[in-house]
Enzyme design. Structure first.
Site, PDB file in Angstrom:
ATOM      1  N   LYS A 102       0.869  -1.179   0.000  1.00  0.00           N
ATOM      2  CA  LYS A 102       0.000   0.000   0.000  1.00  0.00           C
ATOM      3  C   LYS A 102       0.906   1.230   0.000  1.00  0.00           C
ATOM      4  O   LYS A 102       1.932   1.246   0.693  1.00  0.00           O
ATOM      5  CB  LYS A 102      -0.878  -0.022   1.253  1.00  0.00           C
ATOM      6  CG  LYS A 102      -1.949   1.056   1.327  1.00  0.00           C
ATOM      7  CD  LYS A 102      -2.806   0.898   2.578  1.00  0.00           C
ATOM      8  CE  LYS A 102      -3.971   1.881   2.600  1.00  0.00           C
ATOM      9  NZ  LYS A 102      -4.857   1.661   3.756  1.00  0.00           N
ATOM     10  N   SER A 154      -9.701   1.849   2.750  1.00  0.00           N
ATOM     11  CA  SER A 154      -8.820   2.616   1.888  1.00  0.00           C
ATOM     12  C   SER A 154      -7.741   1.783   1.195  1.00  0.00           C
ATOM     13  O   SER A 154      -7.110   2.267   0.264  1.00  0.00           O
ATOM     14  CB  SER A 154      -8.146   3.695   2.720  1.00  0.00           C
ATOM     15  OG  SER A 154      -7.283   3.104   3.682  1.00  0.00           O
ATOM     16  N   SER A 160     -10.076  -0.425   6.933  1.00  0.00           N
ATOM     17  CA  SER A 160      -9.468  -0.235   5.617  1.00  0.00           C
ATOM     18  C   SER A 160      -8.806  -1.463   4.999  1.00  0.00           C
ATOM     19  O   SER A 160      -8.426  -1.437   3.834  1.00  0.00           O
ATOM     20  CB  SER A 160      -8.434   0.894   5.676  1.00  0.00           C
ATOM     21  OG  SER A 160      -9.089   2.131   5.645  1.00  0.00           O
TER      22      SER A 160
END
Lengths: 462, 476
Positions: free
Chosen positions: B83, B158, B182
């Site tokens: 990420k 996210s 997330s």
């Protein structure tokens, strides 16, 4: 103009930089003084994305130690908080500090205040509100004029440079209650505080290097029958980097505020700075512009938990403090207050003196005599070994004792010949005694120890 | 089966037996990226050159008979992605924000270092809601990520890119962060296994902070077994993160096969009341039946303060966000503050307000007290049961654009996930089937540091359902 009398109400915030090897929250070297800018830095003290603080255990122990030396209570739980504000010298946008649970609280420091009128010392206790730990900011260096700007399309520019070497160096903040009533008391307290942290060997507290920084807050209170009169303003003075300036700044402020109050105006609550060139304080920030620091618990650092054992271990590491040493010197070596104070002013001198006393005992030299030599002859203790000093004293003592009777004779003669000087001395003029001592030395055919002689004449004239 | 579709466990077996090389495996992944990422938009940076280099290195080790090191290199030659909140030395790390568009860190996050040391091939940095602010992936300053199962739908956020690209078989696993759901939300929207470990189990050092007291560092994988393998690598005390306790790290793969007979599994009744989609409710009933069949004792429990969780979360989280984003001033790195976009600005304002003098007591302090109550709810529940299960989200994925104008609606999609973050407990999201062709998932929650148990339950359920075997069909 009204004729009300006012009493100063002064509190102090003192920042002391600890001399730990590494910084408060990272492994960078904290010994930044005089180093090339931005060489003692890492992601943590530069506030890079993702970096996290890990507290320095040594710094926490030393803060406890300072707290204990100032007679504080050490709560078993303490925590760090974030103090949020924007300034280019603060890389994270917040300073990690302590808000409502400092490492130490509720202490006190005893001062001896010289009273010029009464010619004696008054004891006064200053209460210490709290002692807490935080991190130092980076250092801004302001460059003006004739510097090539690196900003595009701008040839010359005034700009500031940031040196992050100081960013994250451990700072201990010591906050007093508003117990001071004069600049003199403040200076006395500062000297004492400086002496204590140096004795503890946790800070060099060198004012010139910025290792000790002072922020007095100053108000005036009407002297009236009302016991707890509310003071509705406070003026803080920042950027003071010497004991002399703090004295001047406080005296200036007291005068300025008194003049305002006498005109029945209330001084503005604000932060002012001391301007040494103009010899006055200058307004920097008013109450309306004051920061809202939005304190909240620092989530990156779990609360600190001490055990009673840890605290007593730290307590045991504290060696004799200056005030204890002073009392012991008086008792053990028969010194007067004045001599004991000078000899214990710093630990190196005190240790030197004691070493010399130990050696001197074998030569039948009294501690008092050693004290006199160390103090009056301004011995350079860094270049004269204690043993060497004793040899010197022993030889001068020999020359003096050999002709004790002759000396006695000369002293009596000088005293008889100078009744005016003797009278002056008895009235308190210490210079007169020195004159008499000088006369004796001149008359005496051999080398003689002036300190010993002075002492002898002192006794005689009592 | 194509190489890029393998699980880590399968790929390891193949590499060990020399059925294929890491270079071949890596190239298969890169080809998939080239073929499909223009549409999915899961990557912010693809590290093609470095990945090929790392794969070659891995192959060298493999051919030199690195087999004796095999157990020390559990990811040797395995392509994974990070990420784009994870700091990577000399590789752009943007946090999905234009503020950090050109920012290259000077250091690797602790987890990145651990993954590299385990032999992983870093194939790229994945898209996310800027600063991890969002539940759909639409808040990215680099464009929204699409759900591979239906490209008109959001992949969940996210950790949107990490999930979408994994569901599209562009690599074998990816890291994520979970502050309020997330990891779990995108895992459930993309038919993946998502782990939010116990707070402090995995180091946060070097990972761009969202809300420091809530951020959990986890990962997305295709199977529970892979998820456990990854936690074996990432978990543990880190001297650079004061919130990681010195608790021993067990072998998380060891107890997978234990089964769930006689385990007491709690069903929090508050999660099944208002706002739950009917089909999600049905799906959850199926899950309960399966777990019963596997021998678990299902017990209804109560988490009475659940209704305050979102309110509590949306005080604490923006407060910490407002402070954590203060360093992005453009002085030392990155662009200036004019580059912040709406959602970050919204949270900065919220947080600044609630921390202000005069409001702190009413908001932040009160929220922290509620947080303690929520934590206690779980502690009380775990006296009665071993673990809890609940849907990850009250609805399946929604269409792109559907909630962008209604932040409150968007915030409510985290209603079942924020509680684990507030309580600091671990949660494992596992696929539980499909609704109208879109994946949904359940989450298994346990006491702090009970990840072994979560994997044990998750594995039993996964083996009984095998939803992980279903693949998204990607049209060119």
């Amino acid at each position: 103009m009204n004729k009300t009398k006012y009493q100063p109400v002064i509190g102090l915030e003192v920042h002391v930089e600890l001399k730990t090897k590494s910084k408060m929250f990272c492994g960078c070297s904290a010994q930044y003084f005089g180093k090339e800018p931005n060489t003692h830095v890492c992601p943590v003290c530069l506030g890079l994305p993702g970096a996290l603080p890990v507290p320095n255990n040594k710094a926490m122990e030393w803060c406890v130690m300072i707290g204990l030396a100032l007679n504080c209570k050490i709560p078993l739980v303490s925590k760090f908080d974030r103090k949020n504000y924007f300034y280019p010298d603060l890389p994270k946008g917040y300073q990690i500090s302590q808000y409502d649970e400092p490492i130490a609280r509720n202490g006190s420091l005893k001062l001896k205040i010289k009273n010029e009128k009464l010619k004696n010392n008054l004891e006064k206790t200053i209460r210490i509100r709290r002692v807490h730990l935080e991190e130092d900011t980076a250092k801004l260096i302001h460059q003006f004029g004739n510097q090539k700007s690196k900003i595009k399309n701008q040839k010359y520019e005034e700009f500031s440079l940031i040196d992050f070497n100081r960013s994250g160096v451990p700072l201990v903040e010591i906050v007093s209650e508003p117990d001071f009533e004069s600049a003199l008391e403040v200076v006395e307290y500062l000297k004492k505080l400086q002496q204590i942290v140096r004795y503890l060997d946790v800070s060099n507290a060198d004012m010139e290097k910025g290792e000790m920084r002072l922020e007095p807050n100053i108000s005036l209170r009407e002297i009236s029958n009302v016991k707890f009169q509310i003071i509705n303003y406070k003026v803080e003075v920042k950027n003071i980097n010497s004991f002399r300036f703090v004295e001047k700044a406080i005296d200036y402020e007291l005068k300025r505020q008194e003049e305002l109050l006498k005109r029945e105006e209330t001084p503005v609550q604000e932060t002012r700075g001391w301007d040494e060139n103009k010899q006055k304080t200058i307004s920097q920030r008013s109450k309306e512009e004051a920061h809202d620091y939005r304190y909240f618990p620092e989530p990156d650092i779990p609360p600190v938990h001490w055990t009673g054992n840890q605290i007593s271990n730290i307590k045991n590491q504290i060696e004799e403090l200056p005030s204890e040493k002073l009392e012991r010197f008086k008792k053990e070596y028969g010194l007067n207050d004045y001599d004991a104070e000078i000899l214990t002013r710093d630990k190196t001198t005190a240790d030197y003196f004691e070493e010399a006393v130990k050696i001197g005992a074998g030569h039948m030299i009294a501690p008092k005599q050693i004290a006199n030599v160390v103090i009056n002859k301004k011995i350079d203790i860094s270049s004269t070994l204690p043993a060497h000093l004793i040899t010197q004293i022993a030889s001068s003592k020999q020359t003096a004792t050999l002709s004790d009777e002759a000396l006695e004779k000369i002293i009596t003669q000088i005293v008889d010949e100078n009744p005016k000087a003797v009278e002056d001395y008895k009235k308190g003029k210490s210079n007169a005694l020195m004159f008499l001592v000088g006369q004796v030395i001149r008359k005496y055919p051999k080398k003689i120890d002036a300190g010993g002689l002075r002492e002898r004449m002192e006794k005689m004239l009592q | 089966m194509k190489l890029n579709e393998l699980t880590i466990t399968e790929a390891r077996e193949g590499l060990k037996n020399k059925k294929f090389s890491s270079s071949e495996l890596t190239r298969a992944c890169l080809e998939q990226i080239e073929k499909h990422d223009a549409k999915i938009n899961a990557f912010i940076t693809v590290c093609k050159k470095q990945a090929i280099e790392q794969a070659k290195e891995a192959d060298k080790l493999l051919s030199n008979g690195a087999m004796e090191q095999w157990s020390n290199l559990p990811l040797l030659g395995i392509p994974i992605a990070l990420k784009d909140l994870y700091s990577t030395k000399d590789i752009k790390t943007t946090a999905g924000s234009k503020v950090l568009k050109d920012y290259s860190p000077v250091y690797d996050a602790t987890v990145v270092k651990k993954l590299k040391d385990a032999g992983a091939v870093i194939i790229g940095k994945t898209n996310l809601d800027a600063w991890a602010h969002g539940s759909s992936g639409e808040n990215s300053d680099f464009g929204p990520t699409k759900n591979p199962w239906n490209q008109e739908y959001v992949p969940g956020g996210s950790s949107s890119g990490s999930a979408a690209a994994l569901a599209a078989d562009m690599y074998l696993a990816a890291t994520g962060t979970d502050t309020g759901g997330s990891i779990r939300l995108p895992a459930s929207f993309c038919n993946l296994v998502g782990l939010k470990p116990t707070y402090g189990r995995v180091s946060r050092y070097g990972i761009i902070a969202m809300a420091s007291s809530l951020d959990s560092i986890g990962h997305l994988a295709k199977t529970v077994e892979d998820s456990a393998l990854l936690l074996n690598i990432t978990a543990g005390n880190d001297v650079f993160d004061a919130t990681t306790p010195k608790k021993p790290v067990p072998d998380y793969q060891k107890g997978l096969q234990k089964g769930i007979k006689e385990l007491k599994i709690g069903i929090p009744k508050e999660y099944l009341q208002t706002g739950l989609d009917e089909k999600v409710k049905e799906n959850f009933e199926d899950t309960k039946r399966i777990l019963s069949r596997l021998g678990a004792n299902l017990i209804e429990v109560s988490l009475p303060h659940t209704e305050y969780a979102i309110a509590c979360y949306y005080i604490i989280q923006p407060a910490e966000v407002s402070s954590n984003l203060e360093r992005y001033d453009g002085i030392r790195f990155g662009n200036d503050r004019s580059f912040f976009t709406d959602e970050a600005k919204r949270r900065i304002m919220l947080g600044t307000f609630t921390l202000s003098a005069g409001y702190y007591e009413a908001y932040y302090k009160k929220a922290m007290q509620v947080r303690t109550l929520i934590k206690k709810d779980f502690e009380d529940a775990f006296v009665k049961v071993d673990a809890l299960i609940a849907p990850v989200s009250p609805t399946p994925s929604w269409k792109l654009g559907e909630k962008v104008d209604d932040p409150l609606k968007m915030y409510l999609s985290d209603v079942f996930t924020v509680t684990a973050n507030l309580a600091g407990i671990p949660a494992l999201a596992v696929p539980s089937g499909f609704i109208n062709g879109l994946p949904v998932g359940i989450q298994i929650l346990g006491p702090q540091f009970s990840e072994e148990l979560l994997f044990q339950v998750g594995f039993a359920y996964e083996q009984a359902t095998e939803w992980y075997k279903r693949k998204a069909i990607l049209n060119l």
